[in-house]
Design a protein around this motif. Sequence first.
Motif, PDB file in Angstrom:
ATOM      1  N   ASP A  10       0.835  -1.200   0.000  1.00  0.00           N
ATOM      2  CA  ASP A  10       0.000   0.000   0.000  1.00  0.00           C
ATOM      3  C   ASP A  10       0.871   1.252   0.000  1.00  0.00           C
ATOM      4  O   ASP A  10       0.578   2.230  -0.680  1.00  0.00           O
ATOM      5  N   TRP A  11       1.956   1.205   0.781  1.00  0.00           N
ATOM      6  CA  TRP A  11       2.838   2.357   0.849  1.00  0.00           C
ATOM      7  C   TRP A  11       3.505   2.631  -0.493  1.00  0.00           C
ATOM      8  O   TRP A  11       3.689   3.787  -0.870  1.00  0.00           O
ATOM      9  N   ILE A  12       3.848   1.601  -1.230  1.00  0.00           N
ATOM     10  CA  ILE A  12       4.464   1.790  -2.546  1.00  0.00           C
ATOM     11  C   ILE A  12       3.523   2.572  -3.453  1.00  0.00           C
ATOM     12  O   ILE A  12       3.950   3.484  -4.163  1.00  0.00           O
ATOM     13  N   THR A  13       2.247   2.242  -3.414  1.00  0.00           N
ATOM     14  CA  THR A  13       1.259   2.998  -4.191  1.00  0.00           C
ATOM     15  C   THR A  13       1.221   4.441  -3.712  1.00  0.00           C
ATOM     16  O   THR A  13       1.221   5.375  -4.517  1.00  0.00           O
ATOM     17  N   TYR A  14       1.214   4.634  -2.389  1.00  0.00           N
ATOM     18  CA  TYR A  14       1.216   5.979  -1.802  1.00  0.00           C
ATOM     19  C   TYR A  14       2.456   6.754  -2.244  1.00  0.00           C
ATOM     20  O   TYR A  14       2.383   7.933  -2.569  1.00  0.00           O
ATOM     21  N   ARG A  15       3.605   6.091  -2.278  1.00  0.00           N
ATOM     22  CA  ARG A  15       4.872   6.723  -2.646  1.00  0.00           C
ATOM     23  C   ARG A  15       4.875   7.138  -4.122  1.00  0.00           C
ATOM     24  O   ARG A  15       5.361   8.202  -4.473  1.00  0.00           O
ATOM     25  N   ASP A  16       4.323   6.302  -4.969  1.00  0.00           N
ATOM     26  CA  ASP A  16       4.378   6.553  -6.409  1.00  0.00           C
ATOM     27  C   ASP A  16       3.445   7.672  -6.869  1.00  0.00           C
ATOM     28  O   ASP A  16       3.743   8.357  -7.850  1.00  0.00           O
ATOM     29  N   GLU A  17       2.316   7.855  -6.187  1.00  0.00           N
ATOM     30  CA  GLU A  17       1.341   8.858  -6.613  1.00  0.00           C
ATOM     31  C   GLU A  17       1.901  10.290  -6.623  1.00  0.00           C
ATOM     32  O   GLU A  17       1.773  10.981  -7.631  1.00  0.00           O
ATOM     33  N   PRO A  18       2.505  10.777  -5.546  1.00  0.00           N
ATOM     34  CA  PRO A  18       3.031  12.145  -5.592  1.00  0.00           C
ATOM     35  C   PRO A  18       4.200  12.286  -6.570  1.00  0.00           C
ATOM     36  O   PRO A  18       4.394  13.355  -7.164  1.00  0.00           O
ATOM     37  N   ALA A  19       4.969  11.215  -6.744  1.00  0.00           N
ATOM     38  CA  ALA A  19       6.088  11.271  -7.693  1.00  0.00           C
ATOM     39  C   ALA A  19       5.566  11.449  -9.118  1.00  0.00           C
ATOM     40  O   ALA A  19       6.090  12.269  -9.878  1.00  0.00           O
ATOM     41  N   LYS A  20       4.540  10.711  -9.459  1.00  0.00           N
ATOM     42  CA  LYS A  20       3.964  10.824 -10.799  1.00  0.00           C
ATOM     43  C   LYS A  20       3.356  12.207 -11.007  1.00  0.00           C
ATOM     44  O   LYS A  20       3.562  12.840 -12.043  1.00  0.00           O
TER      45      LYS A  20
END
Length: 57
Positions: A10-20
């Motif tokens: 879940d955190w990986i998804t959270y991490r990727d969203e602001p980066a994108k």
Amino acid sequence: MVELKEKQLDWITYRDEPAKKASLEFEGGTIEPLEYVAVLGSVTKDRYYEWVNLYMN
């Protein structure tokens, strides 16, 4: 262990969203991938400190 794995996924998804989102400001430019990686690093660093405070104190 299963719960920890799920939280990390879940955190990986959270991490990727602001980066994108941040990288899209530079869409098509040479800075786009650099911004993506910079935000990934920043969010990961924050997570690291969160874990240190949680488990090392």
